[in-house]
Design a protein around this motif. Structure first.
Motif, PDB file in Angstrom:
ATOM      1  N   GLY A  49      -0.552  -6.882  18.444  1.00 47.52           N
ATOM      2  CA  GLY A  49       0.698  -7.445  17.980  1.00 47.52           C
ATOM      3  C   GLY A  49       1.044  -7.119  16.542  1.00 47.52           C
ATOM      4  N   LYS A  50       0.108  -6.441  15.857  1.00 40.70           N
ATOM      5  CA  LYS A  50       0.361  -6.058  14.470  1.00 40.70           C
ATOM      6  C   LYS A  50       0.297  -4.542  14.324  1.00 40.70           C
ATOM      7  N   GLU A  51       0.876  -4.054  13.248  1.00 37.85           N
ATOM      8  CA  GLU A  51       0.824  -2.621  12.996  1.00 37.85           C
ATOM      9  C   GLU A  51      -0.577  -2.188  12.577  1.00 37.85           C
ATOM     10  N   ARG A  52      -0.883  -0.953  12.902  1.00 42.26           N
ATOM     11  CA  ARG A  52      -2.140  -0.358  12.452  1.00 42.26           C
ATOM     12  C   ARG A  52      -2.129  -0.274  10.934  1.00 42.26           C
ATOM     13  N   GLU A  53      -3.269  -0.563  10.320  1.00 40.87           N
ATOM     14  CA  GLU A  53      -3.341  -0.457   8.867  1.00 40.87           C
ATOM     15  C   GLU A  53      -4.515   0.416   8.449  1.00 40.87           C
ATOM     16  N   SER A  54      -4.344   1.053   7.318  1.00 44.23           N
ATOM     17  CA  SER A  54      -5.405   1.884   6.771  1.00 44.23           C
ATOM     18  C   SER A  54      -6.474   1.007   6.134  1.00 44.23           C
ATOM     19  N   VAL A  55      -7.720   1.347   6.405  1.00 40.18           N
ATOM     20  CA  VAL A  55      -8.841   0.699   5.729  1.00 40.18           C
ATOM     21  C   VAL A  55      -9.234   1.544   4.522  1.00 40.18           C
ATOM     22  N   GLY A  56      -9.295   2.854   4.728  1.00 45.20           N
ATOM     23  CA  GLY A  56      -9.641   3.754   3.647  1.00 45.20           C
ATOM     24  C   GLY A  56      -9.770   5.171   4.143  1.00 45.20           C
ATOM     25  N   ALA A  57      -9.980   6.091   3.207  1.00 41.50           N
ATOM     26  CA  ALA A  57     -10.080   7.498   3.553  1.00 41.50           C
ATOM     27  C   ALA A  57     -11.091   8.188   2.643  1.00 41.50           C
ATOM     28  N   ILE A  58     -11.541   9.359   3.084  1.00 39.50           N
ATOM     29  CA  ILE A  58     -12.533  10.119   2.333  1.00 39.50           C
ATOM     30  C   ILE A  58     -12.209  11.597   2.451  1.00 39.50           C
ATOM     31  N   GLY A  59     -12.376  12.335   1.362  1.00 37.23           N
ATOM     32  CA  GLY A  59     -12.130  13.762   1.382  1.00 37.23           C
ATOM     33  C   GLY A  59     -13.207  14.518   2.136  1.00 37.23           C
ATOM     34  N   TRP A  60     -12.986  15.818   2.361  1.00 33.67           N
ATOM     35  CA  TRP A  60     -13.889  16.568   3.224  1.00 33.67           C
ATOM     36  C   TRP A  60     -15.299  16.629   2.660  1.00 33.67           C
TER      37      TRP A  60
END
Length: 126
Positions: free
Chosen positions: A42-53
């Motif tokens: 019922g909620k939008e997907r949210e980003s937790v975090g990201a990491i470079g290659w």
């Protein structure tokens, strides 16, 4: 093509810890930036975090900063999400995702990711 499979989800008490893994197969994983996302029904997907290659650069959502850590082991083609001090509001389905980005950098914008895992449920009880 990259195939992603998450594991490590489960039920944990508030204040506890959990580590999610995301196993990648297919193309060379080190050519991809990666991210973790979560979604509650019922909620939008949210980003937790990201990491470079290369694993040197990371970026986190304010809601998890200082509690969650993203890392990767390119030799094992695996992405990790270490979650500490878990709160009931962290309950969600967690997804890993990969974005072809061999030139570097990272993004937390979900629309920029080409490949997604099937998700793993994390439930934090109060």
């Amino acid at each position: 093509q990259v195939q992603l499979v998450e594991s490590g989800g489960g039920l944990v008490q508030a204040g506890g810890s959990l580590t999610l893994s995301c196993a990648a197969s297919g193309q060379t994983f080190s050519s991809f930036a990666a991210g973790w996302f979560r979604q509650v029904p019922g909620k939008e997907r949210e980003s937790v975090g990201a990491i470079g290659w290369a694993g040197h650069n990371t970026d986190y959502a304010d809601s998890v900063k200082g509690r969650f850590t993203i890392s990767r082991d390119n030799a094992k083609n695996t992405l990790y999400l270490q979650m500490n001090s878990l709160k009931p509001e962290d309950t969600a389905v967690y997804y890993c995702a990969a974005q072809f980005r061999p030139w570097g950098g990272l993004s937390r914008e979900g629309t920029e990711y080409e490949y997604w895992g099937q998700g793993t449920q994390v439930t934090v009880s109060s």
